[in-house]
Scaffold this motif. Sequence first.
Motif, PDB file in Angstrom:
ATOM      1  N   TYR A   1       0.853  -1.188   0.000  1.00  0.00           N
ATOM      2  CA  TYR A   1       0.000   0.000   0.000  1.00  0.00           C
ATOM      3  C   TYR A   1       0.887   1.236   0.000  1.00  0.00           C
ATOM      4  O   TYR A   1       1.815   1.357   0.811  1.00  0.00           O
ATOM      5  CB  TYR A   1      -0.898   0.000   1.242  1.00  0.00           C
ATOM      6  N   PHE A   2       0.612   2.158  -0.928  1.00  0.00           N
ATOM      7  CA  PHE A   2       1.438   3.353  -1.097  1.00  0.00           C
ATOM      8  C   PHE A   2       0.718   4.592  -0.573  1.00  0.00           C
ATOM      9  O   PHE A   2      -0.382   4.913  -1.027  1.00  0.00           O
ATOM     10  CB  PHE A   2       1.779   3.560  -2.575  1.00  0.00           C
ATOM     11  N   LEU A   3       1.340   5.281   0.358  1.00  0.00           N
ATOM     12  CA  LEU A   3       0.838   6.562   0.845  1.00  0.00           C
ATOM     13  C   LEU A   3       1.523   7.659   0.038  1.00  0.00           C
ATOM     14  O   LEU A   3       2.672   8.016   0.295  1.00  0.00           O
ATOM     15  CB  LEU A   3       1.135   6.718   2.334  1.00  0.00           C
ATOM     16  N   GLY A   4       0.819   8.152  -0.981  1.00  0.00           N
ATOM     17  CA  GLY A   4       1.405   9.090  -1.936  1.00  0.00           C
ATOM     18  C   GLY A   4       1.693   8.390  -3.243  1.00  0.00           C
ATOM     19  O   GLY A   4       2.697   8.657  -3.904  1.00  0.00           O
ATOM     20  N   ILE A   5       0.790   7.495  -3.641  1.00  0.00           N
ATOM     21  CA  ILE A   5       1.011   6.638  -4.808  1.00  0.00           C
ATOM     22  C   ILE A   5       1.115   7.434  -6.106  1.00  0.00           C
ATOM     23  O   ILE A   5       1.688   6.956  -7.087  1.00  0.00           O
ATOM     24  CB  ILE A   5      -0.113   5.579  -4.911  1.00  0.00           C
TER      25      ILE A   5
ATOM     26  N   THR B   1      -8.764   8.820   5.218  1.00  0.00           N
ATOM     27  CA  THR B   1      -9.618   8.361   6.312  1.00  0.00           C
ATOM     28  C   THR B   1      -9.360   6.884   6.576  1.00  0.00           C
ATOM     29  O   THR B   1      -8.837   6.160   5.717  1.00  0.00           O
ATOM     30  CB  THR B   1     -11.106   8.538   5.964  1.00  0.00           C
ATOM     31  N   LEU B   2      -9.753   6.433   7.762  1.00  0.00           N
ATOM     32  CA  LEU B   2      -9.624   5.004   8.079  1.00  0.00           C
ATOM     33  C   LEU B   2     -10.555   4.175   7.210  1.00  0.00           C
ATOM     34  O   LEU B   2     -10.219   3.051   6.814  1.00  0.00           O
ATOM     35  CB  LEU B   2      -9.928   4.769   9.559  1.00  0.00           C
TER      36      LEU B   2
ATOM     37  N   PRO C   1       7.990  11.150   2.479  1.00  0.00           N
ATOM     38  CA  PRO C   1       8.173  12.206   3.491  1.00  0.00           C
ATOM     39  C   PRO C   1       7.346  13.460   3.194  1.00  0.00           C
ATOM     40  O   PRO C   1       7.183  14.315   4.068  1.00  0.00           O
ATOM     41  CB  PRO C   1       9.671  12.523   3.398  1.00  0.00           C
ATOM     42  N   ALA C   2       6.827  13.574   1.964  1.00  0.00           N
ATOM     43  CA  ALA C   2       5.981  14.724   1.631  1.00  0.00           C
ATOM     44  C   ALA C   2       4.619  14.634   2.308  1.00  0.00           C
ATOM     45  O   ALA C   2       3.863  15.611   2.337  1.00  0.00           O
ATOM     46  CB  ALA C   2       5.797  14.806   0.113  1.00  0.00           C
ATOM     47  N   LEU C   3       4.299  13.477   2.884  1.00  0.00           N
ATOM     48  CA  LEU C   3       3.024  13.290   3.568  1.00  0.00           C
ATOM     49  C   LEU C   3       3.020  14.077   4.879  1.00  0.00           C
ATOM     50  O   LEU C   3       4.002  14.064   5.615  1.00  0.00           O
ATOM     51  CB  LEU C   3       2.829  11.798   3.870  1.00  0.00           C
ATOM     52  N   PRO C   4       1.951  14.802   5.180  1.00  0.00           N
ATOM     53  CA  PRO C   4       1.912  15.551   6.446  1.00  0.00           C
ATOM     54  C   PRO C   4       1.934  14.603   7.649  1.00  0.00           C
ATOM     55  O   PRO C   4       1.393  13.502   7.603  1.00  0.00           O
ATOM     56  CB  PRO C   4       0.591  16.324   6.364  1.00  0.00           C
TER      57      PRO C   4
ATOM     58  N   ILE D   1      -3.962  10.784   8.755  1.00  0.00           N
ATOM     59  CA  ILE D   1      -4.723   9.776   9.509  1.00  0.00           C
ATOM     60  C   ILE D   1      -4.248   8.373   9.166  1.00  0.00           C
ATOM     61  O   ILE D   1      -4.029   7.531  10.055  1.00  0.00           O
ATOM     62  CB  ILE D   1      -6.230   9.930   9.219  1.00  0.00           C
ATOM     63  N   GLN D   2      -4.069   8.110   7.884  1.00  0.00           N
ATOM     64  CA  GLN D   2      -3.651   6.766   7.480  1.00  0.00           C
ATOM     65  C   GLN D   2      -2.231   6.458   7.944  1.00  0.00           C
ATOM     66  O   GLN D   2      -1.954   5.354   8.431  1.00  0.00           O
ATOM     67  CB  GLN D   2      -3.777   6.611   5.968  1.00  0.00           C
ATOM     68  N   LEU D   3      -1.333   7.426   7.795  1.00  0.00           N
ATOM     69  CA  LEU D   3       0.053   7.206   8.231  1.00  0.00           C
ATOM     70  C   LEU D   3       0.096   6.889   9.719  1.00  0.00           C
ATOM     71  O   LEU D   3       0.786   5.938  10.147  1.00  0.00           O
ATOM     72  CB  LEU D   3       0.891   8.454   7.934  1.00  0.00           C
ATOM     73  N   ASN D   4      -0.635   7.630  10.510  1.00  0.00           N
ATOM     74  CA  ASN D   4      -0.641   7.394  11.959  1.00  0.00           C
ATOM     75  C   ASN D   4      -1.296   6.063  12.315  1.00  0.00           C
ATOM     76  O   ASN D   4      -0.882   5.396  13.276  1.00  0.00           O
ATOM     77  CB  ASN D   4      -1.340   8.556  12.670  1.00  0.00           C
ATOM     78  N   TYR D   5      -2.304   5.659  11.537  1.00  0.00           N
ATOM     79  CA  TYR D   5      -2.940   4.357  11.782  1.00  0.00           C
ATOM     80  C   TYR D   5      -1.942   3.227  11.570  1.00  0.00           C
ATOM     81  O   TYR D   5      -1.783   2.351  12.441  1.00  0.00           O
ATOM     82  CB  TYR D   5      -4.144   4.181  10.854  1.00  0.00           C
ATOM     83  N   PHE D   6      -1.275   3.237  10.419  1.00  0.00           N
ATOM     84  CA  PHE D   6      -0.328   2.155  10.116  1.00  0.00           C
ATOM     85  C   PHE D   6       0.843   2.150  11.093  1.00  0.00           C
ATOM     86  O   PHE D   6       1.340   1.078  11.474  1.00  0.00           O
ATOM     87  CB  PHE D   6       0.181   2.295   8.675  1.00  0.00           C
ATOM     88  N   THR D   7       1.270   3.329  11.526  1.00  0.00           N
ATOM     89  CA  THR D   7       2.366   3.409  12.494  1.00  0.00           C
ATOM     90  C   THR D   7       1.947   2.830  13.841  1.00  0.00           C
ATOM     91  O   THR D   7       2.674   2.030  14.457  1.00  0.00           O
ATOM     92  CB  THR D   7       2.809   4.876  12.672  1.00  0.00           C
ATOM     93  N   SER D   8       0.768   3.216  14.313  1.00  0.00           N
ATOM     94  CA  SER D   8       0.303   2.770  15.636  1.00  0.00           C
ATOM     95  C   SER D   8      -0.038   1.286  15.675  1.00  0.00           C
ATOM     96  O   SER D   8       0.050   0.654  16.729  1.00  0.00           O
ATOM     97  CB  SER D   8      -0.923   3.588  16.065  1.00  0.00           C
TER      98      SER D   8
END
Length: 470
Positions: A10-14, A59-60, A80-83, A87-94
């Motif tokens: 899954y790509f955040l910033g695909i 969103t989740l 790294p350009a992602l703020p 929400i998604q970045l923090n979900y996958f991290t947590s």
Amino acid sequence: MSFEGIHRVYFLGIGGIGMSALARWFQHEGYAVSGYDRTPSALTDALINEGMPVTFEDTLESIPADLKDAQKNSLIVWTPALPKESIQLNYFTSKGYSLKKRSEVLGMVTRNFYTIAVAGTHGKTTTSSLIAHLLKDGGKPVAAFLGGITQNYQSNLILGDKKSKEKSVVVVEADEFDRSFLRLHPNEAIITSTDADHLDIYGDENTILEGFGEFTKLIDKKGKLFIQFNAADRLGESRLPKIVTRKYGLRSEGIRAENIQAKAGSFLFDYVDGDKVIKGLELFIPGFHNVENALAAIAIAIEQGVSDEQVKKGLGSFKGVKRRFEIHVNREQLVYIDDYAHHPEEIRACLSSVIAMYPASKLTVIFQPHLYSRTRDFAEGFSESLSLADEVVLLDIYPARELPIPGVSSEMLLENIQAKEKVIVSKEGLMDYLAKSNPEILVTLGAGDIDRLVPKIAEWMNSRQKLNAV
């Protein structure tokens, strides 16, 4: 980490140019690929058409169902350009997912291949694309991850022939932003330029030079470095690696171009490297800077066993990269060129080449500054390079990943531009302004969303030609 056990990516910033190339590679290798991006674009449209689900809502709920609670067999690639508040970045991290930056994944992909890495603050995309084309056209197995859409292949990913028994040589762009290039494992490398840039990351010019110095240490001890001679001078001998290092450039004493002729639509030159001479080369992506990029690409192609005739043929058939000195209209007294240039040196190189090609015509330039920090840090350089034009049209700054900086705007460039005519207009008012300006040689520059105006401008320029021809 390896990709063993990974089934979905899954790509955040695909929709990023580098991210989308990796997404295409993973899909080609049989992984389930999907992703998120902030806004739709031609690239995200293409990925969707190729079968990759893309969401534009952070969103989740928009995360694919089969990705949730699938930490063990999923890989999340992020930019790294992602703020940081994503929400998604923090979900996958947590939730304990494996998260890797694009540069880390690219390093993993290429670790087991003979890798040619192209670094530099300008010229990476054209040089790497030309290397890949010369190798592929010359019958060599090659795979390439590129920072632009090549006109020859209509993609930012070139794949080797699966039927070939030879292992592909991999060509990658070594991006200095966020020090990403320090994660690669090059066998050979090119450095096209070492001008100051990304000062929001590095802080000052010396630190970015140190970064390039660290990159050179990653080159295989049996490998080679090809470096533009001015870039080598800026880097300094102490930062150059203790391996075979070849300098190139228009005025280099090493690999160089001679008998350069600027034509309307192409540049002619001879490739010279000691006793090695290839005469009568023609490059249909004009510009002195592109001749210099071609020198490095030719040197690599020769290293890989491409013959002189194959080099000549491959160079002549190279159609360039979208938004790199891309000529949309080329008729007598009516020319439109679009370029990605977003740094003072890139602008200077582009406009100097345009002037050499069309010395007697009025040059109108439309420039969209990219990033508040870059505009602030290089304001004097922007004004100086834009002053090469007869008429300068400035758009508002494209913020990209940044919030506004007080006192920083396109206005700070306008005052010191020495062009005969200069103005700031809105994107909405641009076409009305052009209709009154009646440009002859028109160039659009910038790395923001100015590309969305290109089709409309090209259509308008062509309609003018038809009207003038009646």
